[in-house]
Design an enzyme around this catalytic site. Structure first.
Site, PDB file in Angstrom:
ATOM      1  N   GLU A 110     -21.688  56.652 -31.476  1.00 52.43           N
ATOM      2  CA  GLU A 110     -22.818  56.637 -30.539  1.00 52.43           C
ATOM      3  C   GLU A 110     -22.408  57.497 -29.347  1.00 52.43           C
ATOM      4  O   GLU A 110     -21.224  57.535 -29.012  1.00 52.43           O
ATOM      5  CB  GLU A 110     -22.999  55.176 -30.096  1.00 52.43           C
ATOM      6  N   GLY A 135     -13.590  64.236 -27.444  1.00 50.73           N
ATOM      7  CA  GLY A 135     -12.324  64.971 -27.533  1.00 50.73           C
ATOM      8  C   GLY A 135     -11.605  64.648 -28.817  1.00 50.73           C
ATOM      9  O   GLY A 135     -12.135  63.939 -29.679  1.00 50.73           O
ATOM     10  N   GLU A 152     -18.717  65.971 -32.068  1.00 49.84           N
ATOM     11  CA  GLU A 152     -19.010  64.562 -31.771  1.00 49.84           C
ATOM     12  C   GLU A 152     -20.361  64.338 -31.102  1.00 49.84           C
ATOM     13  O   GLU A 152     -20.937  63.252 -31.230  1.00 49.84           O
ATOM     14  CB  GLU A 152     -17.907  63.971 -30.878  1.00 49.84           C
ATOM     15  N   GLU A 163     -14.497  69.933 -30.433  1.00 52.38           N
ATOM     16  CA  GLU A 163     -14.656  68.477 -30.540  1.00 52.38           C
ATOM     17  C   GLU A 163     -15.974  67.996 -29.936  1.00 52.38           C
ATOM     18  O   GLU A 163     -16.627  67.101 -30.479  1.00 52.38           O
ATOM     19  CB  GLU A 163     -13.483  67.759 -29.860  1.00 52.38           C
TER      20      GLU A 163
END
Ligand SMILES: [Zn+2]
Length: 174
Positions: free
Chosen positions: A143, A73, A93, A89
């Site tokens: 990660e 997020g 990510e 997001e």
């Protein structure tokens, strides 16, 4: 609590020092009449479960709370809906595309950035992704990993609102 505009000593319009605290959210310049409000920043976070009942979590690549666990997020951009923001997001990510977004609840938070307390309103969503989704960490995530729900520990999450939300989510889903 520190005023959200504590560091703003001068009027950004005329440069006057008489840029005084007006109320809990704003400062007002008594020379030129300019008023500036610091409203909560809209932010999103996602709960993503796969068919094995594992939760997708990321490790924070940046401060604040660098190295702790987080949910995918981030901040909503100007001119963007919260739904568009969380989909973007997650893509940035974790590299995965979201099929469906469902709003859950919101929590206020304070996010320490650049020596300033940034007030946020974090909106939490359940997001559905395809079962074949392959995750690849990038951007603000160092990660990303799938963790079985029973092995998700609240204290490993560094941000206050995220910890609260994970706690609520685990209670509802256990
Ligand atoms: Zn002014």
């Amino acid at each position: 609590m520190q005023h959200p505009l504590d560091l703003f000593h001068f009027c950004p319009k005329c440069g006057s020092e008489n840029f005084e605290i007006h109320n809990a959210l704003s400062r007002h310049c008594s020379d030129c009449g300019f008023t500036y409000y610091q409203n909560p920043r809209a932010s999103t976070a996602a709960f993503i479960l796969n068919s094995r009942n594992e939760l997708l979590v990321v490790r924070r690549a940046k401060e604040p709370a660098m190295g702790t666990l987080d949910l995918p997020g981030g901040f909503v951009d100007n001119e963007e809906t919260a739904e568009q923001g969380i989909i973007r997001e997650i893509q940035e990510e974790t590299g995965i595309g979201v099929k469906e977004v469902c709003y859950l609840f919101s929590l206020p938070n304070i996010y320490r950035y650049s020596g300033m307390d940034i007030h946020t309103l974090d909106m939490f969503f359940i997001c559905h992704v395809g079962d074949d989704a392959v995750v690849k960490a990038a951007d603000d995530a160092a990660e990303c990993m799938w963790i079985p729900l029973r092995e998700v520990y609240v204290e490993r999450f560094g941000l206050r609102s995220i910890r609260q939300a994970v706690h609520t989510f685990l209670q509802r889903n256990s």
